[in-house]
Design an enzyme around this catalytic site. Structure first.
Site, PDB file in Angstrom:
ATOM      1  N   LEU A  10     -27.697 -23.677 -35.451  1.00  0.00           N
ATOM      2  CA  LEU A  10     -28.709 -24.638 -35.653  1.00  0.00           C
ATOM      3  C   LEU A  10     -29.851 -24.632 -34.709  1.00  0.00           C
ATOM      4  O   LEU A  10     -30.837 -25.503 -34.756  1.00  0.00           O
ATOM      5  CB  LEU A  10     -28.355 -26.148 -36.139  1.00  0.00           C
ATOM      6  CG  LEU A  10     -26.982 -25.987 -37.118  1.00  0.00           C
ATOM      7  CD1 LEU A  10     -26.719 -27.377 -37.433  1.00  0.00           C
ATOM      8  CD2 LEU A  10     -27.438 -25.117 -38.409  1.00  0.00           C
ATOM      9  N   GLN A  12     -32.968 -22.732 -32.198  1.00  0.00           N
ATOM     10  CA  GLN A  12     -34.266 -21.970 -32.433  1.00  0.00           C
ATOM     11  C   GLN A  12     -34.024 -20.676 -33.130  1.00  0.00           C
ATOM     12  O   GLN A  12     -34.264 -20.377 -34.058  1.00  0.00           O
ATOM     13  CB  GLN A  12     -35.002 -21.695 -31.164  1.00  0.00           C
ATOM     14  CG  GLN A  12     -36.152 -21.332 -31.599  1.00  0.00           C
ATOM     15  CD  GLN A  12     -37.211 -20.776 -30.246  1.00  0.00           C
ATOM     16  OE1 GLN A  12     -36.492 -20.687 -29.129  1.00  0.00           O
ATOM     17  NE2 GLN A  12     -38.558 -20.467 -30.515  1.00  0.00           N
ATOM     18  N   ARG A  36     -22.844 -30.275 -34.140  1.00  0.00           N
ATOM     19  CA  ARG A  36     -23.328 -31.340 -35.356  1.00  0.00           C
ATOM     20  C   ARG A  36     -24.034 -30.955 -36.593  1.00  0.00           C
ATOM     21  O   ARG A  36     -24.663 -29.834 -36.290  1.00  0.00           O
ATOM     22  CB  ARG A  36     -23.972 -32.480 -34.747  1.00  0.00           C
ATOM     23  CG  ARG A  36     -25.384 -32.377 -34.536  1.00  0.00           C
ATOM     24  CD  ARG A  36     -25.895 -33.502 -33.960  1.00  0.00           C
ATOM     25  NE  ARG A  36     -25.405 -34.078 -32.594  1.00  0.00           N
ATOM     26  CZ  ARG A  36     -25.680 -33.408 -31.499  1.00  0.00           C
ATOM     27  NH1 ARG A  36     -26.664 -32.566 -31.312  1.00  0.00           N
ATOM     28  NH2 ARG A  36     -25.149 -33.985 -30.444  1.00  0.00           N
ATOM     29  N   TYR A 141     -30.193 -21.852 -15.323  1.00  0.00           N
ATOM     30  CA  TYR A 141     -30.194 -20.997 -16.469  1.00  0.00           C
ATOM     31  C   TYR A 141     -30.081 -19.645 -16.005  1.00  0.00           C
ATOM     32  O   TYR A 141     -29.303 -18.750 -16.691  1.00  0.00           O
ATOM     33  CB  TYR A 141     -31.643 -21.347 -17.122  1.00  0.00           C
ATOM     34  CG  TYR A 141     -31.883 -20.655 -18.394  1.00  0.00           C
ATOM     35  CD1 TYR A 141     -32.709 -19.455 -18.373  1.00  0.00           C
ATOM     36  CD2 TYR A 141     -31.201 -21.053 -19.459  1.00  0.00           C
ATOM     37  CE1 TYR A 141     -33.027 -18.677 -19.664  1.00  0.00           C
ATOM     38  CE2 TYR A 141     -31.419 -20.097 -20.859  1.00  0.00           C
ATOM     39  CZ  TYR A 141     -32.426 -19.346 -20.717  1.00  0.00           C
ATOM     40  OH  TYR A 141     -32.540 -18.427 -22.031  1.00  0.00           O
TER      41      TYR A 141
HETATM   42  C1  VAH Z   1     -36.596 -20.554 -22.258  1.00  0.00           C
HETATM   43  N1  VAH Z   1     -37.236 -19.777 -24.458  1.00  0.00           N
HETATM   44  O1  VAH Z   1     -37.966 -20.964 -21.945  1.00  0.00           O
HETATM   45  C2  VAH Z   1     -36.326 -19.933 -23.192  1.00  0.00           C
HETATM   46  C3  VAH Z   1     -36.247 -18.307 -22.992  1.00  0.00           C
HETATM   47  C4  VAH Z   1     -37.379 -16.503 -21.464  1.00  0.00           C
HETATM   48  C5  VAH Z   1     -37.417 -17.877 -22.246  1.00  0.00           C
HETATM   49  O2  VAH Z   1     -35.050 -17.957 -21.915  1.00  0.00           O
HETATM   50  O3  VAH Z   1     -35.648 -20.984 -21.439  1.00  0.00           O
END
Ligand code: VAH
Length: 312
Positions: A10, A12, A36, A141
């Site tokens: 669910l 993007q 969810r 990330y």
């Molecule tokens: C973000 N849309 O902004 C994601 C993606 C390359 C960007 O990994 O974290």
């Protein structure tokens, strides 16, 4: 791919990927899962299960219940959110990935998970970033994405799991607005252009980042997963991109359809710092050569389609 189990269905990418896969492989062969349920088409149009990807037992049992032969793992926190909650991001992004890989190993399933241009850092060559190069990202990330690439390759070499991945650029879509990304300014700007005729960008002018329209991203996932395994030299993960632009350039393209559209700047230091650590443009030659990657949408074509669809 015959029986496809999707986590983060669910989100993007997941919300559009689920619908596209159901149209190609049959509704009952695509099991959408997420933390969810909601009233979206992805949740309502076919098999759906509530799955917390950090719960090993539930994930494996649910995938086994449907006899999945493909696991597409999309559940993750994006860059800006991960930077605000780094420990939670590690647990969800890495714990979820490990559970998804274990599920694929147990079920002998094919496996896909996305990486990102966020897997590169300040010491990576910034222009036409190569497929194989330095990866020392400075965001949680990015750490998750590099570790994820290495882990997915490990499951291929160690356990023979057919793992494949794509380093996505910023993805632009009009179905499910993204949440918590750094590149999301390039989505918000279209919504604001239609609503208010102007947009205040949190990313500064002159900041180049790779981008791609969602239809090209979905095709890239399917083309990679259907590619002949013997032709793949790389697996986790392929550089893919369609365009690279900075805020002034997307604003100028929008102005071609909405004369008088204005962009202003109120830079968010946190997300600007993330964007500055990423490449200006990456090189997708390996994807083109090994499985025929091709993007259909450039900035002009995407802008026309985004504005048309959003006006509806
Ligand atoms: C973000 N849309 O902004 C994601 C993606 C390359 C960007 O990994 O974290």
């Amino acid at each position: 791919m015959k029986k496809i189990f999707i986590t983060g269905a669910l989100g993007q990418i997941g919300s559009e990927l689920t619908i596209k896969l159901r149209n190609i492989y049959g509704t009952d062969n695509v099991i959408a899962t997420d933390i969810r349920k909601n009233d979206s088409e992805a949740a309502q149009s076919g098999p759906f299960e509530v799955v917390d990807v950090t719960d090993t037992k539930t994930m494996i049992e649910t995938a086994r219940k449907y006899e999945a032969d493909t696991i597409i793992h999309m559940a993750a926190l994006l860059s800006a959110t991960a930077e605000k909650n780094p420990v939670f991001a590690w647990n969800l992004n890495m714990g979820g990935l490990m559970n998804a890989l274990e599920s694929a190993r147990e079920l002998k399933a094919q496996f896909f998970t996305p990486s990102s241009i966020g897997a590169f850092g300040p010491s990576t060559p910034k222009d036409q970033t190569p497929q194989d190069t330095i990866q020392r990202p400075t965001t949680m990330y990015g750490v998750n994405k590099v570790a994820g690439e290495l882990l997915a390759d490990y499951y291929y070499h160690k356990f023979g799991v057919d793992t494949r991945g794509l380093r996505f650029p910023g993805l632009i879509s009009y179905v499910t607005p993204p949440g918590g990304g750094t590149t999301d300014y390039a989505v918000e700007i279209y919504y604001e252009a239609i609503k208010n005729g102007r947009y205040t960008s949190y990313i500064d002018k002159g900041t180049y980042m790779d981008m791609m329209y969602m239809p090209d991203a979905l095709n890239a996932i399917i083309d990679l997963m259907e590619a002949d395994s013997s032709k793949l030299i790389h697996r986790n993960s392929f550089n893919v991109t369609a365009m690279s632009f900075e805020p002034e350039e997307i604003a100028a393209e929008i102005r071609n359809s909405i004369p008088g559209f204005e962009i202003s700047y109120d830079v968010d230091p946190a997300r600007q710092q993330i964007a500055d650590s990423w490449p200006n443009s990456i090189d997708a030659t390996a994807a083109k050569e090994e499985w025929g990657f091709k993007a259909e949408y450039d900035l002009e074509k995407m802008t026309i389609d985004m504005l048309e669809k959003l006006k509806k």
